[in-house]
Scaffold this motif. Structure first.
Motif, short mmCIF file in Angstrom:
data_model
loop_
_atom_site.label_atom_id
_atom_site.label_comp_id
_atom_site.label_asym_id
_atom_site.label_seq_id
_atom_site.Cartn_x
_atom_site.Cartn_y
_atom_site.Cartn_z
N UNK A 105 42.58 71.93 95.12
CA UNK A 105 43.19 73.10 94.47
C UNK A 105 42.46 74.37 94.90
N UNK A 106 41.12 74.31 94.94
CA UNK A 106 40.35 75.49 95.35
C UNK A 106 40.68 75.89 96.79
N UNK A 107 40.78 74.90 97.69
CA UNK A 107 41.16 75.20 99.08
C UNK A 107 42.57 75.80 99.13
N UNK A 120 40.79 77.86 108.93
CA UNK A 120 39.57 78.65 108.84
C UNK A 120 39.55 79.63 110.00
N UNK A 121 38.75 80.67 109.84
CA UNK A 121 38.61 81.69 110.89
C UNK A 121 37.76 81.19 112.05
N UNK A 122 36.88 80.22 111.78
CA UNK A 122 35.96 79.74 112.81
C UNK A 122 35.47 78.34 112.46
N UNK A 123 34.83 77.71 113.42
CA UNK A 123 34.21 76.41 113.17
C UNK A 123 33.13 76.53 112.10
N UNK A 124 32.41 77.64 112.11
CA UNK A 124 31.38 77.84 111.09
C UNK A 124 31.98 77.90 109.69
N UNK A 125 33.10 78.62 109.54
CA UNK A 125 33.74 78.69 108.22
C UNK A 125 34.27 77.32 107.82
N UNK A 126 34.89 76.61 108.75
CA UNK A 126 35.40 75.27 108.44
C UNK A 126 34.27 74.34 108.01
N UNK A 127 33.13 74.47 108.67
CA UNK A 127 31.96 73.66 108.33
C UNK A 127 31.48 73.99 106.92
N UNK A 128 31.44 75.27 106.58
CA UNK A 128 31.03 75.67 105.22
C UNK A 128 31.99 75.09 104.18
N UNK A 129 33.29 75.14 104.46
CA UNK A 129 34.27 74.57 103.52
C UNK A 129 34.06 73.06 103.37
N UNK A 130 33.74 72.40 104.47
CA UNK A 130 33.55 70.94 104.45
C UNK A 130 32.31 70.53 103.68
N UNK A 131 31.33 71.40 103.59
CA UNK A 131 30.08 71.07 102.89
C UNK A 131 30.29 70.77 101.42
N UNK A 132 31.38 71.24 100.83
CA UNK A 132 31.64 70.98 99.41
C UNK A 132 32.63 69.84 99.21
N UNK A 133 32.94 69.11 100.27
CA UNK A 133 33.90 68.00 100.18
C UNK A 133 33.34 66.88 99.30
N UNK A 134 34.13 66.38 98.37
CA UNK A 134 33.67 65.31 97.47
C UNK A 134 33.28 64.01 98.18
#
Length: 116
Positions: free
Chosen positions: A36-38, A84-98
């Motif tokens: 939901x947050x994504x 995501x705008x970049x691989x770095x942003x995608x990586x940051x989003x993935x860090x909170x994956x359950x």
């Protein structure tokens, strides 16, 4: 914005059997909150699904292997697709994956290439 696939690896192949109902409800609640947050941020393309741990691997030599005999930590257990705008942003989003709450699980972040 670019699409990225989050590839979930590892985990217990019998998680759906071994997890008590209350714990399963809590886990699924975390996944729902994360999705939901994504979605609210406009970052979710596809929530994806878990994958069954059994399957077949076919090689170009016509060799067919039962992938269930592979080490579980290397098996792909599910996926999601995000923006995501970049691989770095995608990586940051993935860090909170359950999935990262589970022992021996990891997330691989891969850019989806557009073939024009």
């Amino acid at each position: 914005m670019q699409d990225y696939m989050l590839v979930y690896k590892g985990g217990d192949p019998d998680w759906h059997i071994n997890t008590p109902p209350e714990e399963m409800q809590a886990i699924m609640g975390e996944w729902e909150k994360w999705m939901v947050a994504l979605s609210e941020k406009g970052k979710l393309v596809s929530g994806g699904n878990p994958l069954h741990y059994s399957g077949k691997r076919i090689e170009n030599t016509d060799v067919v292997t039962d992938i269930a005999v592979s080490e579980y930590k290397e098996l792909v257990s599910g996926y999601s697709i995000i923006k995501a705008e970049s691989l770095d942003e995608a990586t940051e989003l993935a860090k909170s994956c359950p999935v990262l709450f589970s022992p021996d699980c990891s997330v691989e972040v891969r850019e989806i290439m557009c073939m024009e």
